[in-house]
Design a protein around this motif. Structure first.
Motif, PDB file in Angstrom:
ATOM      1  N   LEU A 228       0.848  -1.185   0.000  1.00 21.05           N
ATOM      2  CA  LEU A 228       0.000   0.000   0.000  1.00 21.05           C
ATOM      3  C   LEU A 228       0.888   1.242   0.000  1.00 21.05           C
ATOM      4  O   LEU A 228       1.934   1.263   0.652  1.00 21.05           O
TER       5      LEU A 228
ATOM      6  N   TYR B 134      -9.789  -0.544   3.669  1.00 27.07           N
ATOM      7  CA  TYR B 134      -9.216  -1.163   2.468  1.00 27.07           C
ATOM      8  C   TYR B 134     -10.181  -2.186   1.878  1.00 27.07           C
ATOM      9  O   TYR B 134     -10.455  -2.178   0.675  1.00 27.07           O
TER      10      TYR B 134
ATOM     11  N   ASN C 273     -13.345  -0.580   0.419  1.00 25.30           N
ATOM     12  CA  ASN C 273     -13.081   0.033  -0.885  1.00 25.30           C
ATOM     13  C   ASN C 273     -13.019  -1.015  -1.988  1.00 25.30           C
ATOM     14  O   ASN C 273     -13.628  -0.849  -3.052  1.00 25.30           O
TER      15      ASN C 273
ATOM     16  N   GLU D 182      -2.572   5.712   0.608  1.00 23.58           N
ATOM     17  CA  GLU D 182      -3.664   4.743   0.767  1.00 23.58           C
ATOM     18  C   GLU D 182      -3.823   4.346   2.227  1.00 23.58           C
ATOM     19  O   GLU D 182      -4.943   4.253   2.740  1.00 23.58           O
TER      20      GLU D 182
END
Length: 497
Positions: free
Chosen positions: A169, A441, A444, A173
């Protein structure tokens, strides 16, 4: 007999048609009640699942999430049901033996196999996100980083889940998904409330993310992330500072004290009486400090403690650069940061360190917090060891530094003041789910948070039931009225006495 026959002929309830209509009416009412009861009978809940592995710099953690299967159209609330901490260090530590990185995940993954219902295994998404530890390894040795990921990939594909791959990541992010997690769990996104900022502190990096009304993203576009969630637009400021997690920050302060290559240092960030021999090679084997290693340094140095909070804070300040800022305002190292706004949730190492130090209550004035920390740092090492016999030696030795670093980062780095410090809430979890980037995460990647607000029925459930009841009663009354021609008629003839 003739009298009884006449009475039956005069009484309409004895007519066959009337009897049939009455029976049908009763059956209709019973059917309506039965349907209403069955409609509202509690059903056994079905769930879907998701698994996220947080491959951090110091350790890896597995999280299992679940949500109602019949509400998979972006309306089901996602909750954490289980977490498992992988034994051993983070996967970036296995650069020289990458196969062990995959093997280290086996025990927690087997727990996941038993925790997730077998019939859901094949449809349960599995993600692995690596953060700053792997970012540093990728900078230092990309080949070793690729081999670690290959080993992790092979190990995770052995399990019966829908593995979606492993990747690093970005810092942006990590910060943005942490912000999503904190506000999702607090129901601020669905309800369109003022959002919380997110403060995340790991071993190798730290993130700050918040929405500021005076920041439109134009002054520093690289720190801007735009979200449209539940029909609301959010322009998020976020930045990740690589090398400013607490473990790498400690390396930087030690590098600051050993830059001349001494054989011993007296460190105010460690307790008086603490003493340990350490290797220069291990101190400087990180990209955060590797270019600072003194050329004439010996192989080892003796690290002793002095226990002075104020002197420690001065050393910690030396790892921040406050002299350069090309923007209207900065945090540190020339990074733009708008004015702080709203409440903040501080999690990960922020919580664990401050909870150990019993300093999570931010209603205590900031100056008093510093006094308490100064008292703790001044406590002799032998007394600290006796007071906390079950705490791992490495962690126990570093709490003075970690607490000092956190306060310095918040006040000197991010510009929290005595007035704004109470806006910080140190949190481990929210409503049973760990605070961190993993939930955001997964939300999403699975599109569990819609861009537009989910459609809702025109009437609430209670209103629907009320209307059905009124209609049923009305039908019943109409049915009774329709029977009026068959009601018994009062005789108008004069009675003979």
């Amino acid at each position: 007999m003739s009298t009884q026959r006449e009475m039956k002929e005069k009484n309409p309830w004895h007519r066959p048609v009337t009897i049939i209509i009455t029976v049908i009416g009763v059956i209709a009412i019973v059917a309506l009640v039965t349907v209403a009861v069955l409609q509202n009978w509690p059903l056994s809940q079905k769930y879907k699942y998701g698994i996220v592995l947080d491959a951090g710099s110091s350790h890896t953690a597995l999280y299992i999430y679940e949500w109602p299967a019949e509400k998979d159209n972006n309306t089901g609330r996602v909750e954490q049901t289980h977490s498992c901490t992988v034994k051993g260090p983070g996967i970036s530590s296995y650069a020289s033996a990458p196969q062990k990185a995959g093997e280290s995940l086996t025990e927690c993954m087997q727990e996941a196999v038993h925790r997730v219902p077998k019939k859901r295994h094949h449809e349960t998404p599995l993600y692995l996100g690596a953060t700053a530890g792997m970012r540093l390894l990728n900078v230092q040795n990309s080949s070793a980083s690729n081999k670690v990921f290959q080993a992790v990939d092979e190990a995770l594909r052995e399990f019966p889940f829908a593995f979606q791959g492993a990747r690093i990541l970005s810092g942006q992010e990590e910060g943005a998904f942490g912000w999503v997690t904190v506000n999702y769990l607090d129901d601020r996104l669905r309800q369109g409330l003022e959002t919380n900022g997110a403060l995340d502190l790991g071993g190798a990096s730290t993130q700050i993310s918040f929405v500021s009304s005076n920041y439109d993203g134009s002054e520093s576009p690289s720190n801007s992330v735009n979200f449209r969630l539940y029909g609301n637009d959010y322009n998020l400021y976020t930045h990740s500072f690589l090398c400013y997690g607490k473990d790498q920050a400690l390396r930087m302060t030690l590098a600051q004290q050993t830059r001349s290559g001494p054989t011993s240092i007296l460190d105010p960030c460690f307790h008086d009486g603490y003493s340990e021999t350490k290797e220069y090679s291990k101190l400087y084997d990180s990209p955060c400090v590797s270019d600072r290693k003194p050329q004439e340094a010996p192989s080892t140095y003796i690290h002793t403690g002095k226990g002075n909070f104020h002197q420690c804070q001065e050393i910690v300040k030396s790892v921040f650069n406050f002299t350069h800022c090309q923007y209207s305002q900065c945090s540190f190292n020339g990074i733009f940061q708008p004015h702080l706004q709203g409440p903040f949730g501080a999690f990960s190492a922020y919580y664990f360190v401050m909870n150990f130090l019993k300093l999570t209550n931010t209603s205590i004035p900031l100056e008093q917090v510093k006094e308490k920390l100064a008292h703790y740092c001044a406590t002799p090492w032998t007394q600290i060891q006796k007071q906390y016999p079950n705490v791992k030696h490495k962690y126990l030795a570093e709490y003075c530094f970690s607490g000092t670093y956190i306060l310095t980062l918040l006040t000197e780095g991010y510009n929290f003041t005595s007035e704004s410090y109470p806006n910080i809430k140190f949190i481990k979890e929210i409503k049973g789910s760990d605070a961190g980037w993993t939930l955001g995460y997964m939300l999403n990647l699975t599109n569990m948070i819609p861009a537009e607000a989910p459609d809702s029925p025109p009437l609430p459930h209670a209103g629907y039931i009320s209307i059905v009841t009124v209609i049923a009663v009305l039908l019943f009354v109409l049915f009774i009225l329709s029977m009026r021609p068959f009601w018994p008629q009062c005789s108008k003839e004069p009675q003979i006495i």
